[in-house]
Write a protein that holds these residues in place. Sequence first.
Motif, PDB file in Angstrom:
ATOM      1  N   GLY A   1     -20.117  16.499  13.258  1.00 32.42           N
ATOM      2  CA  GLY A   1     -21.562  15.770  13.648  1.00 32.42           C
ATOM      3  C   GLY A   1     -22.880  15.296  12.554  1.00 32.42           C
ATOM      4  O   GLY A   1     -23.491  14.532  12.053  1.00 32.42           O
ATOM      5  N   MET A   2     -22.566  16.392  10.961  1.00 35.55           N
ATOM      6  CA  MET A   2     -23.276  15.610   9.469  1.00 35.55           C
ATOM      7  C   MET A   2     -22.338  14.583   9.909  1.00 35.55           C
ATOM      8  O   MET A   2     -23.747  13.384   9.365  1.00 35.55           O
ATOM      9  N   ALA A   3     -21.732  14.413   9.239  1.00 34.41           N
ATOM     10  CA  ALA A   3     -20.664  12.756   9.451  1.00 34.41           C
ATOM     11  C   ALA A   3     -21.184  11.220  10.166  1.00 34.41           C
ATOM     12  O   ALA A   3     -21.292  10.373   9.732  1.00 34.41           O
ATOM     13  N   ARG A   4     -21.777  12.342  11.400  1.00 38.25           N
ATOM     14  CA  ARG A   4     -22.602  11.077  12.602  1.00 38.25           C
ATOM     15  C   ARG A   4     -23.746  10.960  11.547  1.00 38.25           C
ATOM     16  O   ARG A   4     -23.817   9.711  11.548  1.00 38.25           O
ATOM     17  N   ASN A   5     -24.453  11.795  11.221  1.00 38.61           N
ATOM     18  CA  ASN A   5     -25.584  11.473  10.710  1.00 38.61           C
ATOM     19  C   ASN A   5     -25.826  10.314   9.945  1.00 38.61           C
ATOM     20  O   ASN A   5     -26.789   9.782   9.405  1.00 38.61           O
ATOM     21  N   ILE A   6     -25.159  10.994   8.701  1.00 38.51           N
ATOM     22  CA  ILE A   6     -25.316  10.239   7.267  1.00 38.51           C
ATOM     23  C   ILE A   6     -24.724   8.958   7.366  1.00 38.51           C
ATOM     24  O   ILE A   6     -25.123   8.406   6.762  1.00 38.51           O
ATOM     25  N   LYS A   7     -23.116   8.934   8.584  1.00 32.49           N
ATOM     26  CA  LYS A   7     -23.120   6.980   8.641  1.00 32.49           C
ATOM     27  C   LYS A   7     -24.187   6.017   9.017  1.00 32.49           C
ATOM     28  O   LYS A   7     -25.140   6.780   9.512  1.00 32.49           O
ATOM     29  N   GLY A   8     -23.775   5.318   8.065  1.00 32.41           N
ATOM     30  CA  GLY A   8     -25.087   4.778   8.355  1.00 32.41           C
ATOM     31  C   GLY A   8     -26.254   4.824   7.063  1.00 32.41           C
ATOM     32  O   GLY A   8     -27.188   3.511   6.649  1.00 32.41           O
ATOM     33  N   LEU A   9     -26.003   5.256   6.508  1.00 33.70           N
ATOM     34  CA  LEU A   9     -26.907   5.504   5.213  1.00 33.70           C
ATOM     35  C   LEU A   9     -27.267   4.869   4.162  1.00 33.70           C
ATOM     36  O   LEU A   9     -25.902   4.943   3.901  1.00 33.70           O
ATOM     37  N   SER A  10     -27.954   4.125   3.507  1.00 36.94           N
ATOM     38  CA  SER A  10     -27.382   3.515   2.661  1.00 36.94           C
ATOM     39  C   SER A  10     -27.651   4.389   1.045  1.00 36.94           C
ATOM     40  O   SER A  10     -28.200   5.773   1.044  1.00 36.94           O
ATOM     41  N   ASP A  11     -26.912   3.964   0.016  1.00 42.46           N
ATOM     42  CA  ASP A  11     -27.131   4.600  -0.687  1.00 42.46           C
ATOM     43  C   ASP A  11     -28.177   4.702  -1.964  1.00 42.46           C
ATOM     44  O   ASP A  11     -28.462   5.620  -2.290  1.00 42.46           O
ATOM     45  N   ARG A  12     -29.063   3.397  -1.428  1.00 39.70           N
ATOM     46  CA  ARG A  12     -30.788   3.816  -1.208  1.00 39.70           C
ATOM     47  C   ARG A  12     -31.316   5.246  -1.065  1.00 39.70           C
ATOM     48  O   ARG A  12     -31.894   6.336  -1.751  1.00 39.70           O
ATOM     49  N   THR A  13     -30.767   5.423   0.449  1.00 39.26           N
ATOM     50  CA  THR A  13     -31.333   6.461   1.186  1.00 39.26           C
ATOM     51  C   THR A  13     -30.858   7.815   1.026  1.00 39.26           C
ATOM     52  O   THR A  13     -32.060   8.422   0.112  1.00 39.26           O
ATOM     53  N   ILE A  14     -29.347   8.102   1.134  1.00 39.78           N
ATOM     54  CA  ILE A  14     -29.213   8.837  -0.382  1.00 39.78           C
ATOM     55  C   ILE A  14     -29.856   9.958  -1.528  1.00 39.78           C
ATOM     56  O   ILE A  14     -30.277  10.621  -1.903  1.00 39.78           O
ATOM     57  N   ALA A  15     -29.853   8.278  -2.372  1.00 40.00           N
ATOM     58  CA  ALA A  15     -30.665   8.478  -3.627  1.00 40.00           C
ATOM     59  C   ALA A  15     -32.176   8.967  -3.585  1.00 40.00           C
ATOM     60  O   ALA A  15     -32.572   9.995  -4.277  1.00 40.00           O
ATOM     61  N   TRP A  16     -32.532   8.884  -2.277  1.00 37.18           N
ATOM     62  CA  TRP A  16     -33.658   8.470  -2.113  1.00 37.18           C
ATOM     63  C   TRP A  16     -34.169  10.723  -1.707  1.00 37.18           C
ATOM     64  O   TRP A  16     -35.158  11.251  -2.247  1.00 37.18           O
ATOM     65  N   ILE A  17     -33.139  10.747  -0.479  1.00 40.98           N
ATOM     66  CA  ILE A  17     -32.729  12.046  -0.041  1.00 40.98           C
ATOM     67  C   ILE A  17     -32.708  13.100  -1.161  1.00 40.98           C
ATOM     68  O   ILE A  17     -33.275  14.595  -1.224  1.00 40.98           O
ATOM     69  N   PHE A  18     -32.197  12.981  -2.272  1.00 35.73           N
ATOM     70  CA  PHE A  18     -32.076  13.292  -3.485  1.00 35.73           C
ATOM     71  C   PHE A  18     -32.856  13.799  -4.292  1.00 35.73           C
ATOM     72  O   PHE A  18     -33.504  14.995  -4.725  1.00 35.73           O
ATOM     73  N   VAL A  19     -34.381  12.609  -4.541  1.00 34.20           N
ATOM     74  CA  VAL A  19     -34.975  12.602  -5.816  1.00 34.20           C
ATOM     75  C   VAL A  19     -36.422  13.456  -4.767  1.00 34.20           C
ATOM     76  O   VAL A  19     -37.226  13.888  -5.543  1.00 34.20           O
ATOM     77  N   ALA A  20     -35.920  13.188  -3.505  1.00 34.78           N
ATOM     78  CA  ALA A  20     -37.817  13.677  -2.839  1.00 34.78           C
ATOM     79  C   ALA A  20     -38.063  14.908  -3.245  1.00 34.78           C
ATOM     80  O   ALA A  20     -39.523  15.114  -3.232  1.00 34.78           O
ATOM     81  N   PRO A  21     -37.421  16.033  -3.433  1.00 37.58           N
ATOM     82  CA  PRO A  21     -38.191  17.546  -2.901  1.00 37.58           C
ATOM     83  C   PRO A  21     -38.327  17.143  -5.206  1.00 37.58           C
ATOM     84  O   PRO A  21     -39.617  17.833  -4.967  1.00 37.58           O
ATOM     85  N   THR A  22     -38.066  16.837  -6.105  1.00 36.42           N
ATOM     86  CA  THR A  22     -38.160  16.165  -7.374  1.00 36.42           C
ATOM     87  C   THR A  22     -40.099  15.746  -7.429  1.00 36.42           C
ATOM     88  O   THR A  22     -40.762  16.653  -7.702  1.00 36.42           O
ATOM     89  N   ILE A  23     -39.525  14.745  -7.011  1.00 35.01           N
ATOM     90  CA  ILE A  23     -41.038  14.024  -6.429  1.00 35.01           C
ATOM     91  C   ILE A  23     -41.824  14.443  -5.789  1.00 35.01           C
ATOM     92  O   ILE A  23     -42.685  14.318  -6.347  1.00 35.01           O
ATOM     93  N   PHE A  24     -41.573  15.052  -4.749  1.00 35.14           N
ATOM     94  CA  PHE A  24     -42.480  16.213  -3.805  1.00 35.14           C
ATOM     95  C   PHE A  24     -42.557  17.202  -4.942  1.00 35.14           C
ATOM     96  O   PHE A  24     -43.782  17.275  -5.089  1.00 35.14           O
ATOM     97  N   LEU A  25     -42.296  17.929  -5.797  1.00 35.53           N
ATOM     98  CA  LEU A  25     -42.557  18.921  -6.631  1.00 35.53           C
ATOM     99  C   LEU A  25     -43.469  18.375  -7.351  1.00 35.53           C
ATOM    100  O   LEU A  25     -44.786  18.830  -8.349  1.00 35.53           O
ATOM    101  N   LEU A  26     -43.507  17.324  -8.538  1.00 35.42           N
ATOM    102  CA  LEU A  26     -44.376  16.320  -9.518  1.00 35.42           C
ATOM    103  C   LEU A  26     -45.637  15.767  -8.689  1.00 35.42           C
ATOM    104  O   LEU A  26     -46.402  16.066  -9.447  1.00 35.42           O
ATOM    105  N   LEU A  27     -45.431  15.757  -7.020  1.00 33.39           N
ATOM    106  CA  LEU A  27     -46.869  15.620  -6.450  1.00 33.39           C
ATOM    107  C   LEU A  27     -47.843  16.670  -6.667  1.00 33.39           C
ATOM    108  O   LEU A  27     -48.740  16.132  -7.071  1.00 33.39           O
ATOM    109  N   ALA A  28     -47.172  17.828  -5.824  1.00 33.48           N
ATOM    110  CA  ALA A  28     -47.500  18.639  -6.075  1.00 33.48           C
ATOM    111  C   ALA A  28     -48.344  19.231  -7.185  1.00 33.48           C
ATOM    112  O   ALA A  28     -49.826  20.269  -6.597  1.00 33.48           O
ATOM    113  N   VAL A  29     -47.769  19.295  -8.204  1.00 31.83           N
ATOM    114  CA  VAL A  29     -48.378  20.256  -9.450  1.00 31.83           C
ATOM    115  C   VAL A  29     -48.987  19.870 -10.654  1.00 31.83           C
ATOM    116  O   VAL A  29     -49.573  19.882 -11.505  1.00 31.83           O
ATOM    117  N   ASN A  30     -48.789  17.983 -10.964  1.00 34.22           N
ATOM    118  CA  ASN A  30     -49.220  17.447 -11.257  1.00 34.22           C
ATOM    119  C   ASN A  30     -50.543  16.359 -10.448  1.00 34.22           C
ATOM    120  O   ASN A  30     -51.472  16.349 -11.167  1.00 34.22           O
TER     121      ASN A  30
END
Lengths: 315, 444
Positions: free
Chosen positions: A16-45
Amino acid sequence: MTASPIQKMAEKTPPGMARNIKGLSDRTIAWIFVAPTIFLLLAVNIFPLIWTIRLSFTNYRVNRPNKDVDWVGLRNYERILNDPDIWNTMQATAHFLLWTIALQVLIGFALAYLINKKFKGNDLWTTIIVFPMMLSPAVVGNFWTFLYQPQIGLFNYVIAFFTGADPASFSMIGDVHLAPWAIIIADTWMWTPFVMLICLAGLRSIPDSIYEAAECDRASKWRQFWTITIPMALPFLMLAVLFRGIENFKMFDLVVQLTGGGPGNTTTLTSIDLKREAFEKWRTGYSSAYAVILFVTVFGLASIYVKALNKVKER
Amino acid sequence: MKNTHLTSVAVGAIMASGVASTALADGHATELTLCWAAWDPANALVELSKDFEAMSGHKMNFEFVPWTSFADRMLNELNSGGQLCDLMIGDSQWIGGGAENGHYVKLNDFFDANGIDMGDFIPATVTGYAEWPKNTPNYYALPAFGDVVGWTYRKDWFERPELQEEFKSTYGYDLGVPETLQQLTDIAQFFQGRDIDGTTVYGAAIYTERGSEGITMGVTNWLYNHGFLYENPDKPYDLDGFVNSADAAAGLEAYKALYDTATPPGSSNWYMGENIDAYRSGQVAMQMNFAFIWPGVEADEKVGGGKSGYFPNPAGPSGQFAQLGGQGISVVAYSEKQDAALEYIQWFAQPEIQSRWWELGGYSALSAVVEDPSFVQSQPYAQTFLDSMAIVKDFWAEPAYADLLIPMQERIHNYVIAGEGTAQEALDGLVRDWTEVFEDEGKL
């Protein structure tokens, strides 16, 4: 052909997860990893910064939540920049900054230069010298308050010993002329070791071969110092100045503990003044404008300085 | 005999715990939190409140905050509608804010229902601690702790024949309790830098602190007596010419003169604690301080037991007044335990509890206690307390009290301690600051 560990891992991904991930670009995956940090920075800074800028154009007071908040345009900025008391505070901060940095760089570099020479007990002395910066500023503030006591303070007795003056005849933290020096001395005592450590790193990074070549060219020690040691340690010195400058621009705890900003306003640094405006007078809009002005000042000066630092490093 | 006592104590303890357990089981008992400043009287109140716990079954918790951060901490608590405190012994100046912002429960109905009459308390404490607006029968607190700025002096030093002789030859009158502020300054200057028993001593420890309310609580004792008024008596919030009159400026100059010539070196940021320390350690001949310290002075090995004397703030050219301290006890409107908190107030108002309060070191404001013929003889400072309470004046008690206090602290400290500008400029500046506050408040 055996599968690589990554392939093995990929095979274990649930379909199921493989089907969802399939087709995501490296850039998108990188954003998924970075997003929580960016969100936190936006929220507290970033969000508080934007909110502060917004509040700086209003007359909002946090202790009067039921009162209407009016848009006052640039009035807060105008009042701050035309307030002689704030300029006095800026002056006190500049005096504190310039003298602490000058003394700490001079003494710190001298100490580093001495420690860099190999001698017996070198490590022990380094540890002893570094000790003050390990203490909490509140402790140092209290400690120096006692040292500066006119009746019982060691500092006054040492001065009296060398000058012959009555120890109780002067008060380092109660006199408008001496109090600015009292905070400079305490801060220099505490933070010179930090500058020393940075300078020591700089001095130890200079290869011995350069000095050996200079020796072959019969360069005097004095010339070696000015043409090798200083230029090669300069980026480190400039880094130390940058760190101490930023730290001392926001100096609060040590000075509050020592003088509370007094006597009068003589040791009221900008950070102390800002705290009073924001959390004693509760002038939230006004203090937001004050904070924005300080932010722009520090950011601007630091940017110019970092550019200069980079140029020195490129040389 | 010993066994009988032990048995009585045991029976008492069992009964008390029985009452408490019953109350807890009934669900009536609760835990109350009382908020106050961290100082000696607070410890006395803890002791006194044990009777209430035994009687009611409620458990008392206490939140005591040092004076220098008391106002910040507690006003934030009230402004944020916090439920930390069920009972608040708040400073006298908070009463306006407490009433107008709905922080305190109005107590009129409760007083009427329980026979608590404000006429039974010292009038100045009712006006100062309980009423809002002032001089109207709207009560938001019960006077809890009467306090006032007064003076403590080294009686043993004052009585030395050689010092008396020297003083008289210098100033032309006897060394004794000063009757005027000028005499007090003379005496302080006389002792300044003097060698007593091999130690250099100084004239007087006065309030100079900047961070909270210190210098304001000190300088007002000079300002009031020189003719300073907070406002035009005929036109509320009309400040110009009253706050900054020439007489008021003269009072401010006189306070600075005392600071410059007759206080210990380094006393540029002193309040209650520092003054106590300076006096107890034998550094000063006199100290300005609130009356709450007097029981501690009497009990002190070095300066107590007859070595110290007490006197009210001396008169100035325009009269004799003293800065009011002290507090009333209020029920916090955000508390969910208001019934139990009211029970505490009902218990505290009883004459026998007020008598015990005085015995433990708390300054009762109940007239029956202070007017009792034995009261004056009960402590060496009792008469001074009564005399001082008769001449009190208080700082603004407006809801914007904190906003009014900050500029006064700043203007006065900057002039007296740092020597910035003139007295007239400081007071003119204060009029501008206060006018701005009242304009913001919509009162001007």
